[in-house]
Design an enzyme around this catalytic site. Structure first.
Site, mmCIF file in Angstrom:
data_model
loop_
_atom_site.group_PDB
_atom_site.id
_atom_site.type_symbol
_atom_site.label_atom_id
_atom_site.label_comp_id
_atom_site.label_asym_id
_atom_site.label_seq_id
_atom_site.Cartn_x
_atom_site.Cartn_y
_atom_site.Cartn_z
ATOM 1 N N ARG A 276 0.864 -1.179 0.000
ATOM 2 C CA ARG A 276 0.000 0.000 0.000
ATOM 3 C C ARG A 276 0.900 1.228 0.000
ATOM 4 O O ARG A 276 1.490 1.563 1.012
ATOM 5 C CB ARG A 276 -0.864 -0.036 1.273
ATOM 6 C CG ARG A 276 -2.061 0.880 1.270
ATOM 7 C CD ARG A 276 -2.614 1.014 2.683
ATOM 8 N NE ARG A 276 -1.752 1.899 3.453
ATOM 9 C CZ ARG A 276 -1.561 1.814 4.779
ATOM 10 N NH1 ARG A 276 -2.161 0.897 5.484
ATOM 11 N NH2 ARG A 276 -0.763 2.670 5.388
ATOM 12 N N HIS A 280 -3.559 4.477 4.588
ATOM 13 C CA HIS A 280 -4.667 3.508 4.623
ATOM 14 C C HIS A 280 -5.914 4.118 4.002
ATOM 15 O O HIS A 280 -6.559 3.531 3.139
ATOM 16 C CB HIS A 280 -4.939 3.076 6.062
ATOM 17 C CG HIS A 280 -6.215 2.321 6.222
ATOM 18 N ND1 HIS A 280 -6.377 1.035 5.746
ATOM 19 C CD2 HIS A 280 -7.398 2.672 6.770
ATOM 20 C CE1 HIS A 280 -7.613 0.639 6.013
ATOM 21 N NE2 HIS A 280 -8.253 1.601 6.624
ATOM 22 N N TYR A 289 3.918 5.125 11.596
ATOM 23 C CA TYR A 289 4.211 3.701 11.809
ATOM 24 C C TYR A 289 5.076 3.047 10.747
ATOM 25 O O TYR A 289 5.328 1.859 10.810
ATOM 26 C CB TYR A 289 2.905 2.912 11.991
ATOM 27 C CG TYR A 289 1.898 3.087 10.864
ATOM 28 C CD1 TYR A 289 2.004 2.365 9.696
ATOM 29 C CD2 TYR A 289 0.835 3.996 10.994
ATOM 30 C CE1 TYR A 289 1.091 2.523 8.676
ATOM 31 C CE2 TYR A 289 -0.090 4.160 9.978
ATOM 32 C CZ TYR A 289 0.045 3.416 8.820
ATOM 33 O OH TYR A 289 -0.866 3.585 7.814
HETATM 34 C C1 LIG Z 1 -14.808 -5.549 11.695
HETATM 35 C C2 LIG Z 1 -13.979 -4.336 11.465
HETATM 36 N N1 LIG Z 1 -13.058 -3.985 12.384
HETATM 37 C C3 LIG Z 1 -12.312 -2.878 12.211
HETATM 38 C C4 LIG Z 1 -12.461 -2.109 11.109
HETATM 39 C C5 LIG Z 1 -11.637 -0.848 10.933
HETATM 40 N N2 LIG Z 1 -10.704 -1.043 9.839
HETATM 41 C C6 LIG Z 1 -10.980 -0.575 8.609
HETATM 42 S S1 LIG Z 1 -9.823 -1.033 7.494
HETATM 43 C C7 LIG Z 1 -8.917 -1.827 8.668
HETATM 44 C C8 LIG Z 1 -7.662 -2.530 8.274
HETATM 45 C C9 LIG Z 1 -7.882 -3.506 7.172
HETATM 46 O O1 LIG Z 1 -6.685 -4.084 6.787
HETATM 47 P P1 LIG Z 1 -6.602 -5.140 5.618
HETATM 48 O O2 LIG Z 1 -7.609 -6.213 5.808
HETATM 49 O O3 LIG Z 1 -5.188 -5.567 5.522
HETATM 50 O O4 LIG Z 1 -7.033 -4.354 4.307
HETATM 51 P P2 LIG Z 1 -6.423 -3.007 3.668
HETATM 52 O O5 LIG Z 1 -7.228 -1.877 4.204
HETATM 53 O O6 LIG Z 1 -4.985 -2.927 4.016
HETATM 54 O O7 LIG Z 1 -6.649 -3.123 2.208
HETATM 55 C C10 LIG Z 1 -9.526 -1.718 9.915
HETATM 56 C C11 LIG Z 1 -8.969 -2.275 11.158
HETATM 57 C C12 LIG Z 1 -13.437 -2.506 10.178
HETATM 58 N N3 LIG Z 1 -13.665 -1.780 9.064
HETATM 59 N N4 LIG Z 1 -14.170 -3.605 10.378
#
Ligand SMILES: Cc1ncc(C[n+]2csc(CCOP(=O)(O)OP(=O)(O)O)c2C)c(N)n1
Lengths: 382, 329
Positions: A276, A280, A289
């Protein structure tokens, strides 16, 4: 892009290593320098025109993404989840889908959406705060964006089970499903349950994990001790890791997995190893971080530069072509911007609509009260 | 006296720090709470100062956060779990309702689960779906859980410490849209010197009507009271603070004087906190009431897209409208 890949049934990686190995063992067909390399199990057979098409896709989705980021900065979108750095994973897998296939995205698959031939304006109402997506997931063969991490993997599995029940597997024109999720999502119970259900019911679904190394601030090591693709073995289906910045490899691996699924061979987990490059979302501050040297190292593996190098070296495209693609992408971004700016604000009645198919006396009564209350302001009553 | 001006977010951060200093069994768990300090920075700097053993970035799994916190609590720790947003507590709902809430009961009192589940809740920040919910009734309905909501920096500072000190599991609701609002906090006061955790409090005295609110709506209620003053109406505002158990004695007392009650919350009205308050007030103060208890609440729909949230959320005008209706009865 009609030519597919050969269809192997083995795991892509053998020297599995820890969370962030220096050189992961993955399927690669195009090096960061733009050199084509062969792989024993996977290949693509693209015409020059198709290769130019992939380049155009990559540039366009990056440009549209940058425009959306800019729109957020200017207050026109509430938030934006950028795909920067993940273009190859999305274009490669997105173009591998056949028209009858169904996709279940997270909130970041704007590139897949584009490659499905869907108007890129479609998800922007969600990010602008006008609605919560609002499109028909079935008609578009592209589910609503799902923000609750991992939930869509079960929906994809159930949809795939429905395909099997309908007898739409085992034929060349069978259907398949692809479920997108991130590295962080692999920790969720829902995702692990989806692995189990798809395996037990032999569902025609491909799990496409974009391992972009982070879940917001948390690095991969917080979610796993083994390479993610190796998890598949424990659930009883194949897993393969692919260079997520290599559009050719992403295409080949996804096409093979989808075709296996549609032919009745069950699920596959694909781990697209990528990065990425941006925050985020626009709400995030990655300087808290991660170090810039890490970002720079990945810059050298840019998914677009390597395709451009290939097209140049093999004289498949000239500077005129590259300039034209840039100009077209820019024009498309300008059009997108205009349409975002012209998006009408939602009518408040939308609050009360579509809560139920058959309506509800409670919601209907509240809607009437709301309308009377709103009307009381119009005459300057307050 | 050591009066500091703190934002609500910073007050929580400072309160967490105090609790960790006081008891080394207190550990924090959640997504992105370490280096990042949480998406709202409520745990900012705590991992740096207390280490990764005590401020734990967890895998991305809410059910796992709460389930493992239960085990840690059985082992003598006092876990403080952060759920990143209200809408993401539901993957942990089973662990909270079937396990956290019932452990003590099932063990016939042999164990306790002194854990805190912090949830930023409510709307008003222009977020996408699942980031603006008010799930308090789900938890308040569940025996075995205690539920509190802070509304201002001073309460935030003390209530988080009281919650961590509590021997019962506590759902701690933080009004996310108020995180940046400032207030005076006397950090020299001990936990015993301030309002007990499960007490409500009159935050503005008035004679003509009573308004009960909690969390983000307390400020809205206070603003309405200021506006009503200009119309010559004196509203008494009560900050409920604790949703389970509820301390309604000050509300009964107030309603007996004013004869009118309006309850304000963001959560949908149907079967919400206001329903319970209305029932209890009707039982206790029936002959004092000049009008039915009125609720100003979110509509009974999913939380809408952010460009509609101003229409959806109770605001000053809707509170005043309810006050008018109460007087017009
Ligand atoms: C159940 C849930 N917990 C927490 C969140 C908050 N949140 C949004 S994106 C994220 C990280 C997601 O990481 P990843 O699965 O690696 O996908 P990326 O965003 O890096 O594409 C979090 C913790 C959420 N959307 N849903």
């Amino acid at each position: 892009m009609t030519k597919g890949a050969t269809a192997p049934r083995r795991s892509g990686g053998s020297r599995g290593s820890g969370g962030t190995p220096p050189e992961p063992d993955y399927v690669q067909l195009l090096t960061p320098d733009g050199e084509r390399v062969s792989h024993p199990d996977y290949s693509v057979d693209f015409s020059d025109e198709e290769l130019r098409g992939l380049y155009r896709d990559l540039v366009t989705v990056r440009k549209l993404d940058a425009e959306a980021t800019a729109l957020q900065r200017q207050g026109e979108l509430g938030i934006w989840a950028s795909l920067l750095g993940q273009e190859a994973a999305q274009v490669g897998s997105g173009r591998a889908l056949r028209s009858q296939d169904m996709a279940f995205p997270t909130y970041r698959e704007h590139g897949v959406l584009y490659c499905r031939g869907i108007d890129p304006i479609m998800p922007l109402s969600l990010f602008r705060g006008v609605d919560q997506g609002g499109w028909d997931p079935v008609a578009n063969k592209f589910n609503l964006y799902t923000i609750v991490i991992g939930a869509q993997t079960l929906h994809a599995t159930g949809y795939a089970m429905g395909i099997a029940k309908d007898g739409k597997v085992g034929t060349d024109d069978g259907e398949a499903v692809i479920a997108y999720f991130g590295d962080g999502a692999t920790s969720q119970g829902d995702v692990n349950e989806a692995f189990i259900w798809s395996s037990v019911f032999h569902a025609p679904v491909v799990f496409f994990c974009q391992n972009n190394q982070y879940a917001i601030s948390e690095p991969l090591e917080r979610q796993t001790r083994i390479p993610l693709f190796q998890r598949a073995a424990g659930f009883g289906f194949p897993g393969v890791r692919v260079d997520g910045n290599d559009v050719l490899a992403c295409y080949a691996v996804t096409r093979a997995a989808l075709d296996n699924a549609r032919l009745g061979q069950g699920p596959t987990l694909i781990e697209a190893y990528t990065y990425r490059m941006g925050a985020h979302t626009t709400s995030d501050d990655p300087t808290r971080y991660r170090v810039s040297s890490e970002v720079e190292a990945w810059q050298a593996k840019d998914p677009i530069a390597r395709v451009r190098a290939l097209l140049t070296r093999e004289q498949i495209a000239s500077d005129d072509f590259f300039d034209a693609v840039d100009a077209d992408a820019k024009a498309e971004a300008v059009r997108l911007r205009e349409r975002v700016l012209n998006m009408p604000d939602p009518d408040p009645s939308q609050i009360f609509e579509n809560v139920y198919v058959e309506g509800s006396p409670l919601v209907d009564a509240e809607r009437k009260q709301f309308e009377a209350y709103a009307a009381s302001f119009e005459g300057g009553a307050h | 006296m050591a009066v500091e001006t703190l934002t609500l977010g910073k007050a929580l951060n400072t309160g967490l720090r105090r609790a960790m200093e006081r008891d080394d069994k207190v550990i924090l768990m959640g997504e992105d709470i370490g280096k990042l300090g949480g998406v709202f920075r409520i745990t900012d700097g705590l991992q740096k100062d207390f280490g990764e053993e005590r401020v734990i970035d967890t895998p991305l799994a809410e059910s796992g956060i709460i389930g493992t916190a239960i085990g840690l609590a059985l082992r003598g720790y006092r876990p403080v779990c952060e759920i990143q947003f209200d809408g993401f507590v539901y993957p942990a709902y089973d662990q909270i309702v079937s396990q956290v809430a019932k452990f003590r009961y099932r063990s016939r009192g042999h164990v306790k689960l002194p854990m805190v589940i912090r949830i930023p809740f409510g709307g008003g920040i222009g977020a996408v779906e699942h980031h603006s919910e008010s799930p308090e009734a789900y938890f308040s309905h569940t025996a075995g859980l205690k539920v509190v909501a802070c509304s201002n920096p001073e309460d935030a500072y003390f209530m988080i410490q009281q919650a961590i000190a509590s021997e019962d599991p506590i759902i701690f609701l933080e009004p996310k849209r108020r995180y940046w609002e400032k207030g005076a906090v006397d950090t020299a006061l001990g936990l015993d010197a301030v309002t007990p955790l499960h007490s409500s409090r009159v935050v503005r005295s008035g004679a003509d009507a009573t308004v009960v609110a909690y969390g983000p709506m307390v400020k809205t209620a206070l603003d309405a009271a200021t506006a009503a003053q200009e119309d010559g109406r004196s509203l008494e505002v009560i900050d409920l603070r604790s949703l389970s158990p509820m301390d309604l004695a000050p509300v009964f007392d107030s309603v007996r004087r004013t004869g009118r009650l309006i309850v304000v919350h963001e959560a949908p009205g149907n079967l919400g906190m206001g329903s319970e308050i209305a029932a209890r007030v009707t039982e206790e103060c029936f002959y004092s009431l000049e009008a039915p208890v009125l609720r100003v609440a979110g509509y009974n729909t999913p939380y809408p897209a952010s460009r509609l949230e101003e229409e959806y959320l109770p605001d000053l005008d809707r509170v005043l409208d309810a006050v008018d209706r109460s007087f017009g009865w």
